[in-house]
Design a protein around this motif. Structure first.
Motif, mmCIF file in Angstrom:
data_model
loop_
_atom_site.group_PDB
_atom_site.id
_atom_site.type_symbol
_atom_site.label_atom_id
_atom_site.label_comp_id
_atom_site.label_asym_id
_atom_site.label_seq_id
_atom_site.Cartn_x
_atom_site.Cartn_y
_atom_site.Cartn_z
ATOM 1 N N LEU A 39 0.821 -1.208 0.000
ATOM 2 C CA LEU A 39 0.000 0.000 0.000
ATOM 3 C C LEU A 39 0.859 1.263 0.000
ATOM 4 C CD1 LEU A 39 -2.930 0.933 0.075
ATOM 5 C CD2 LEU A 39 -2.786 0.891 2.555
ATOM 6 N N LEU A 40 1.904 1.282 0.815
ATOM 7 C CA LEU A 40 2.790 2.441 0.855
ATOM 8 C C LEU A 40 3.572 2.588 -0.447
ATOM 9 C CD1 LEU A 40 3.430 4.735 2.726
ATOM 10 C CD2 LEU A 40 5.185 3.344 3.782
ATOM 11 N N THR A 41 3.988 1.485 -1.026
ATOM 12 C CA THR A 41 4.675 1.532 -2.318
ATOM 13 C C THR A 41 3.744 2.051 -3.409
ATOM 14 O OG1 THR A 41 6.082 -0.305 -1.649
ATOM 15 C CG2 THR A 41 5.960 0.170 -4.005
ATOM 16 N N THR A 42 2.490 1.636 -3.361
ATOM 17 C CA THR A 42 1.517 2.139 -4.321
ATOM 18 C C THR A 42 1.325 3.641 -4.163
ATOM 19 O OG1 THR A 42 0.389 0.012 -4.291
ATOM 20 C CG2 THR A 42 -0.850 1.874 -5.163
ATOM 21 N N LEU A 62 8.877 14.107 -0.281
ATOM 22 C CA LEU A 62 7.754 13.332 0.264
ATOM 23 C C LEU A 62 7.925 11.855 -0.053
ATOM 24 C CD1 LEU A 62 4.915 13.184 1.560
ATOM 25 C CD2 LEU A 62 4.006 13.552 -0.735
ATOM 26 N N MET A 63 8.358 11.553 -1.259
ATOM 27 C CA MET A 63 8.573 10.161 -1.639
ATOM 28 C C MET A 63 9.702 9.526 -0.825
ATOM 29 S SD MET A 63 8.155 10.521 -5.765
ATOM 30 C CE MET A 63 8.497 8.823 -6.111
ATOM 31 N N VAL A 64 10.742 10.288 -0.551
ATOM 32 C CA VAL A 64 11.857 9.778 0.251
ATOM 33 C C VAL A 64 11.398 9.491 1.673
ATOM 34 C CG1 VAL A 64 14.104 10.383 1.227
ATOM 35 C CG2 VAL A 64 13.625 10.856 -1.172
ATOM 36 N N VAL A 65 10.594 10.379 2.247
ATOM 37 C CA VAL A 65 10.088 10.172 3.607
ATOM 38 C C VAL A 65 9.175 8.948 3.662
ATOM 39 C CG1 VAL A 65 8.580 11.170 5.371
ATOM 40 C CG2 VAL A 65 10.357 12.560 4.324
ATOM 41 N N MET A 66 8.320 8.783 2.665
ATOM 42 C CA MET A 66 7.440 7.610 2.634
ATOM 43 C C MET A 66 8.248 6.317 2.491
ATOM 44 S SD MET A 66 3.979 8.729 0.623
ATOM 45 C CE MET A 66 4.765 9.166 -0.914
ATOM 46 N N ALA A 67 9.287 6.332 1.670
ATOM 47 C CA ALA A 67 10.126 5.143 1.512
ATOM 48 C C ALA A 67 10.869 4.821 2.802
ATOM 49 C CB ALA A 67 11.113 5.348 0.368
ATOM 50 N N ALA A 68 11.380 5.844 3.487
ATOM 51 C CA ALA A 68 12.066 5.615 4.760
ATOM 52 C C ALA A 68 11.104 5.071 5.810
ATOM 53 C CB ALA A 68 12.706 6.913 5.247
ATOM 54 N N ALA A 70 8.466 3.234 5.241
ATOM 55 C CA ALA A 70 8.206 1.836 4.882
ATOM 56 C C ALA A 70 9.352 0.933 5.331
ATOM 57 C CB ALA A 70 7.989 1.712 3.382
ATOM 58 N N ILE A 71 10.571 1.375 5.107
ATOM 59 C CA ILE A 71 11.732 0.565 5.486
ATOM 60 C C ILE A 71 11.823 0.410 7.000
ATOM 61 C CG2 ILE A 71 14.256 0.523 5.529
ATOM 62 C CD1 ILE A 71 14.138 1.816 2.727
ATOM 63 N N LEU A 72 11.693 1.519 7.720
ATOM 64 C CA LEU A 72 11.804 1.456 9.178
ATOM 65 C C LEU A 72 10.674 0.638 9.796
ATOM 66 C CD1 LEU A 72 12.929 5.105 9.980
ATOM 67 C CD2 LEU A 72 14.301 3.022 10.049
ATOM 68 N N GLY A 73 9.477 0.777 9.272
ATOM 69 C CA GLY A 73 8.363 -0.017 9.783
ATOM 70 C C GLY A 73 8.550 -1.496 9.541
ATOM 71 N N THR A 74 9.025 -1.845 8.372
ATOM 72 C CA THR A 74 9.258 -3.252 8.052
ATOM 73 C C THR A 74 10.352 -3.846 8.918
ATOM 74 O OG1 THR A 74 8.568 -2.856 5.789
ATOM 75 C CG2 THR A 74 9.839 -4.854 6.200
ATOM 76 N N VAL A 75 11.423 -3.110 9.129
ATOM 77 C CA VAL A 75 12.519 -3.601 9.970
ATOM 78 C C VAL A 75 12.048 -3.775 11.413
ATOM 79 C CG1 VAL A 75 14.761 -2.981 10.950
ATOM 80 C CG2 VAL A 75 14.363 -2.740 8.507
ATOM 81 N N ALA A 76 11.277 -2.833 11.926
ATOM 82 C CA ALA A 76 10.788 -2.929 13.298
ATOM 83 C C ALA A 76 9.895 -4.149 13.491
ATOM 84 C CB ALA A 76 10.029 -1.656 13.671
ATOM 85 N N VAL A 77 8.988 -4.381 12.558
ATOM 86 C CA VAL A 77 8.102 -5.542 12.687
ATOM 87 C C VAL A 77 8.883 -6.836 12.481
ATOM 88 C CG1 VAL A 77 6.104 -6.692 11.669
ATOM 89 C CG2 VAL A 77 6.057 -4.254 12.102
ATOM 90 N N ALA A 78 9.844 -6.842 11.577
ATOM 91 C CA ALA A 78 10.651 -8.043 11.360
ATOM 92 C C ALA A 78 11.440 -8.399 12.619
ATOM 93 C CB ALA A 78 11.598 -7.842 10.187
ATOM 94 N N ARG A 79 11.947 -7.394 13.298
ATOM 95 C CA ARG A 79 12.655 -7.665 14.558
ATOM 96 C C ARG A 79 11.705 -8.199 15.616
ATOM 97 N NH1 ARG A 79 17.735 -4.990 15.840
ATOM 98 N NH2 ARG A 79 16.913 -4.966 17.935
ATOM 99 N N PHE A 80 10.488 -7.672 15.660
ATOM 100 C CA PHE A 80 9.507 -8.138 16.630
ATOM 101 C C PHE A 80 9.088 -9.576 16.346
ATOM 102 C CE2 PHE A 80 5.032 -8.748 17.776
ATOM 103 C CZ PHE A 80 5.120 -8.559 19.142
ATOM 104 N N VAL A 81 8.870 -9.904 15.084
ATOM 105 C CA VAL A 81 8.391 -11.236 14.719
ATOM 106 C C VAL A 81 9.461 -12.290 14.934
ATOM 107 C CG1 VAL A 81 7.626 -12.619 12.737
ATOM 108 C CG2 VAL A 81 6.657 -10.381 13.136
#
Length: 107
Positions: A39-42, A62-68, A70-81
């Protein structure tokens, strides 16, 4: 050019709706995270298409902030999982030994 914008809009809308459906239905946290990344990539692609259509580069930050995000959110959840099951709970503040109140012995 107008036809291409309409086609892109329909495809972006379909992608967003399918990703939102996957976020709602799950079934696991990993499925929801992948769907939120889609969704964020879209959304980033929609902003990029708007830049191309209006021939400007003002929304690149704005695109750079959205990409960052997405990356930080994915890394945080991956560490949690990937944590072991017993270490996911966060002990309460001031609790020195969470198993002391239950009477369980650690060996």
């Amino acid at each position: 050019m107008t036809v291409l914008l309409w086609i892109a809009g329909v495809l972006f809308s379909a992608t967003a709706l399918l990703a939102i459906l996957r976020v709602i239905r799950g079934p696991s946290i990993v499925d929801r995270i992948i769907a939120s990344d889609v969704l964020l990539t879209t959304l980033i692609l929609v902003v990029g298409a708007e830049m191309v259509a209006n021939q400007h580069t003002r929304t690149i930050p704005l695109m750079v902030v959205m990409a960052a995000t997405a990356i930080l959110g994915t890394v945080a959840v991956a560490r949690f999982v990937t944590r072991p099951e017993g270490t996911r709970a966060v002990p309460a503040l001031g609790a020195e030994n969470p198993t002391a109140s239950t009477g369980e012995e650690t060996s």
